[in-house]
Design a protein around this motif. Structure first.
Motif, PDB file in Angstrom:
ATOM      1  N   THR A  19      59.480  77.969  10.855  1.00 35.10           N
ATOM      2  CA  THR A  19      60.480  77.521  11.827  1.00 35.10           C
ATOM      3  C   THR A  19      60.119  77.874  13.263  1.00 35.10           C
ATOM      4  OG1 THR A  19      61.830  79.501  11.479  1.00 35.10           O
ATOM      5  CG2 THR A  19      62.341  77.559  10.126  1.00 35.10           C
ATOM      6  N   SER A  20      59.141  78.758  13.454  1.00 40.19           N
ATOM      7  CA  SER A  20      58.741  79.108  14.821  1.00 40.19           C
ATOM      8  C   SER A  20      57.924  77.989  15.471  1.00 40.19           C
ATOM      9  CB  SER A  20      57.963  80.421  14.844  1.00 40.19           C
ATOM     10  OG  SER A  20      56.710  80.284  14.211  1.00 40.19           O
ATOM     11  N   VAL A  21      57.318  77.143  14.656  1.00 41.24           N
ATOM     12  CA  VAL A  21      56.521  76.040  15.196  1.00 41.24           C
ATOM     13  C   VAL A  21      57.001  74.680  14.690  1.00 41.24           C
ATOM     14  CG1 VAL A  21      54.449  77.419  15.620  1.00 41.24           C
ATOM     15  CG2 VAL A  21      54.752  76.304  13.403  1.00 41.24           C
ATOM     16  N   GLY A  22      57.974  74.693  13.788  1.00 37.71           N
ATOM     17  CA  GLY A  22      58.522  73.446  13.279  1.00 37.71           C
ATOM     18  C   GLY A  22      57.560  72.677  12.392  1.00 37.71           C
ATOM     19  N   ARG A  23      56.744  73.406  11.634  1.00 39.68           N
ATOM     20  CA  ARG A  23      55.731  72.770  10.785  1.00 39.68           C
ATOM     21  C   ARG A  23      55.642  73.479   9.434  1.00 39.68           C
ATOM     22  NH1 ARG A  23      53.732  68.945  13.543  1.00 39.68           N
ATOM     23  NH2 ARG A  23      53.121  69.084  15.696  1.00 39.68           N
ATOM     24  N   PRO A  24      55.057  72.796   8.443  1.00 41.08           N
ATOM     25  CA  PRO A  24      54.828  73.449   7.154  1.00 41.08           C
ATOM     26  C   PRO A  24      53.854  74.619   7.314  1.00 41.08           C
ATOM     27  CG  PRO A  24      54.533  71.070   6.985  1.00 41.08           C
ATOM     28  CD  PRO A  24      54.652  71.392   8.449  1.00 41.08           C
ATOM     29  N   ALA A  25      54.020  75.619   6.461  1.00 41.41           N
ATOM     30  CA  ALA A  25      53.135  76.787   6.473  1.00 41.41           C
ATOM     31  C   ALA A  25      52.080  76.612   5.387  1.00 41.41           C
ATOM     32  CB  ALA A  25      53.937  78.064   6.250  1.00 41.41           C
ATOM     33  N   GLU A  26      50.865  76.351   5.804  1.00 34.40           N
ATOM     34  CA  GLU A  26      49.758  76.103   4.876  1.00 34.40           C
ATOM     35  C   GLU A  26      49.009  77.390   4.562  1.00 34.40           C
ATOM     36  OE1 GLU A  26      45.717  73.356   4.572  1.00 34.40           O
ATOM     37  OE2 GLU A  26      46.836  73.417   6.452  1.00 34.40           O
ATOM     38  N   GLY A  27      48.558  77.522   3.312  1.00 35.18           N
ATOM     39  CA  GLY A  27      47.663  78.613   2.935  1.00 35.18           C
ATOM     40  C   GLY A  27      48.339  79.918   2.565  1.00 35.18           C
ATOM     41  N   ILE A  28      49.597  79.886   2.196  1.00 34.40           N
ATOM     42  CA  ILE A  28      50.281  81.110   1.777  1.00 34.40           C
ATOM     43  C   ILE A  28      50.241  81.198   0.259  1.00 34.40           C
ATOM     44  CG2 ILE A  28      52.476  82.345   1.689  1.00 34.40           C
ATOM     45  CD1 ILE A  28      53.122  81.243   4.436  1.00 34.40           C
ATOM     46  N   ALA A  52      48.777  71.599   2.696  1.00 32.05           N
ATOM     47  CA  ALA A  52      48.976  71.208   4.094  1.00 32.05           C
ATOM     48  C   ALA A  52      50.424  70.850   4.403  1.00 32.05           C
ATOM     49  CB  ALA A  52      48.059  70.041   4.449  1.00 32.05           C
ATOM     50  N   ASP A  53      51.195  70.446   3.391  1.00 24.72           N
ATOM     51  CA  ASP A  53      52.614  70.151   3.561  1.00 24.72           C
ATOM     52  C   ASP A  53      53.494  71.366   3.288  1.00 24.72           C
ATOM     53  OD1 ASP A  53      52.291  67.488   4.295  1.00 24.72           O
ATOM     54  OD2 ASP A  53      52.293  66.806   2.211  1.00 24.72           O
ATOM     55  N   GLY A  54      52.871  72.543   3.087  1.00 32.95           N
ATOM     56  CA  GLY A  54      53.624  73.760   2.812  1.00 32.95           C
ATOM     57  C   GLY A  54      54.182  73.819   1.402  1.00 32.95           C
ATOM     58  N   VAL A 123      63.313  75.922  -4.298  1.00 30.48           N
ATOM     59  CA  VAL A 123      63.693  77.064  -3.464  1.00 30.48           C
ATOM     60  C   VAL A 123      62.801  77.107  -2.226  1.00 30.48           C
ATOM     61  CG1 VAL A 123      64.051  79.566  -3.425  1.00 30.48           C
ATOM     62  CG2 VAL A 123      64.379  78.293  -5.565  1.00 30.48           C
ATOM     63  N   PRO A 124      63.218  76.447  -1.139  1.00 27.41           N
ATOM     64  CA  PRO A 124      62.443  76.476   0.097  1.00 27.41           C
ATOM     65  C   PRO A 124      62.571  77.823   0.818  1.00 27.41           C
ATOM     66  CG  PRO A 124      63.842  74.535  -0.007  1.00 27.41           C
ATOM     67  CD  PRO A 124      64.293  75.475  -1.079  1.00 27.41           C
ATOM     68  N   LEU A 125      61.496  78.214   1.473  1.00 29.97           N
ATOM     69  CA  LEU A 125      61.471  79.411   2.307  1.00 29.97           C
ATOM     70  C   LEU A 125      61.294  78.959   3.747  1.00 29.97           C
ATOM     71  CD1 LEU A 125      61.189  82.497   2.811  1.00 29.97           C
ATOM     72  CD2 LEU A 125      58.741  82.235   2.295  1.00 29.97           C
ATOM     73  N   LEU A 126      62.248  79.313   4.591  1.00 28.69           N
ATOM     74  CA  LEU A 126      62.156  79.052   6.034  1.00 28.69           C
ATOM     75  C   LEU A 126      61.694  80.359   6.672  1.00 28.69           C
ATOM     76  CD1 LEU A 126      65.509  77.116   6.494  1.00 28.69           C
ATOM     77  CD2 LEU A 126      63.237  76.212   5.929  1.00 28.69           C
ATOM     78  N   LEU A 127      60.533  80.337   7.277  1.00 30.05           N
ATOM     79  CA  LEU A 127      59.859  81.550   7.712  1.00 30.05           C
ATOM     80  C   LEU A 127      59.575  81.516   9.205  1.00 30.05           C
ATOM     81  CD1 LEU A 127      58.284  84.142   6.717  1.00 30.05           C
ATOM     82  CD2 LEU A 127      56.290  82.628   6.494  1.00 30.05           C
TER      83      LEU A 127
END
Length: 138
Positions: A19-28, A52-54, A123-127
Motif C-alpha cells: 500500500t505504500s506504492v500502490g502495487r503488488p508485492a512481488e517475491g515474498i 509479479a501480481d503479488g 486472505v489478502p495482506l495489505l502491507l
C-alpha cells in the motif's frame, strides 16, 4: 480431479499489495501450516512465493480435518529493499524524513484463521513499511 471433488475441498489463496506504492508485492516467500483442532500441533503443508501480481497460485488444498490455517509471510527482504529505495528518495528531498535506517519493522507477518470444510478462503495482506492489515476476501 472431478468437479464433485473440487467442490468439497477446502482451499486457501492469498495475495499481497504494497500500500505504500500502490502495487503488488512481488517475491515474498510464504509458508502454509495447518492443524486439526485448537490444541493440535502445527504441521507445514506448503510453501510458495508471490509472483509479479503479488499472488500465490500454487498453494495446495487443505487436508481433511483441518480446522486452523496459518500463513507465514517472510516480509523482511522485501521491506528492506523498499526501505533502501525510500531512503535514497528522502535524501534527494531536504524536508523528507528517512523511512528507516535499515531492516524492516515487520520482518515477518503470521496470519492465523479458522476454516470450515469445503470453503475457499482468500486472505489478502495489505502491507506497508510500518503496518499491515488482512481480511477475508472473495
Amino acid at each position: 480431479m472431478s468437479s464433485e471433488t473440487a467442490r468439497h475441498e477446502t482451499s486457501v489463496s492469498t495475495h499481497i499489495l504494497d500500500t505504500s506504492v500502490g502495487r503488488p508485492a512481488e517475491g515474498i516467500a510464504l509458508t502454509l501450516s495447518v492443524r486439526s483442532g485448537r490444541d493440535a500441533a502445527w504441521s507445514a503443508h506448503g510453501a510458495s512465493g508471490t509472483d509479479a501480481d503479488g499472488r500465490c497460485k500454487d498453494l495446495p488444498a487443505l487436508p481433511e480435518g483441518t480446522t486452523h490455517v496459518r500463513l507465514d509471510f517472510d516480509t523482511e527482504a522485501y521491506l528492506a529493499s523498499k526501505a533502501d529505495t525510500a531512503d535514497q528518495q528522502a535524501e534527494e528531498q531536504q524536508d523528507a524524513p528517512r523511512v528507516r535506517d535499515s531492516g524492516a519493522f515487520f520482518p515477518e507477518v503470521a496470519i492465523t484463521f479458522a476454516v470450515d470444510p469445503g470453503e475457499h478462503y482468500h486472505v489478502p495482506l495489505l502491507l506497508n513499511p510500518f503496518g499491515y492489515s488482512v481480511y477475508r476476501g472473495s
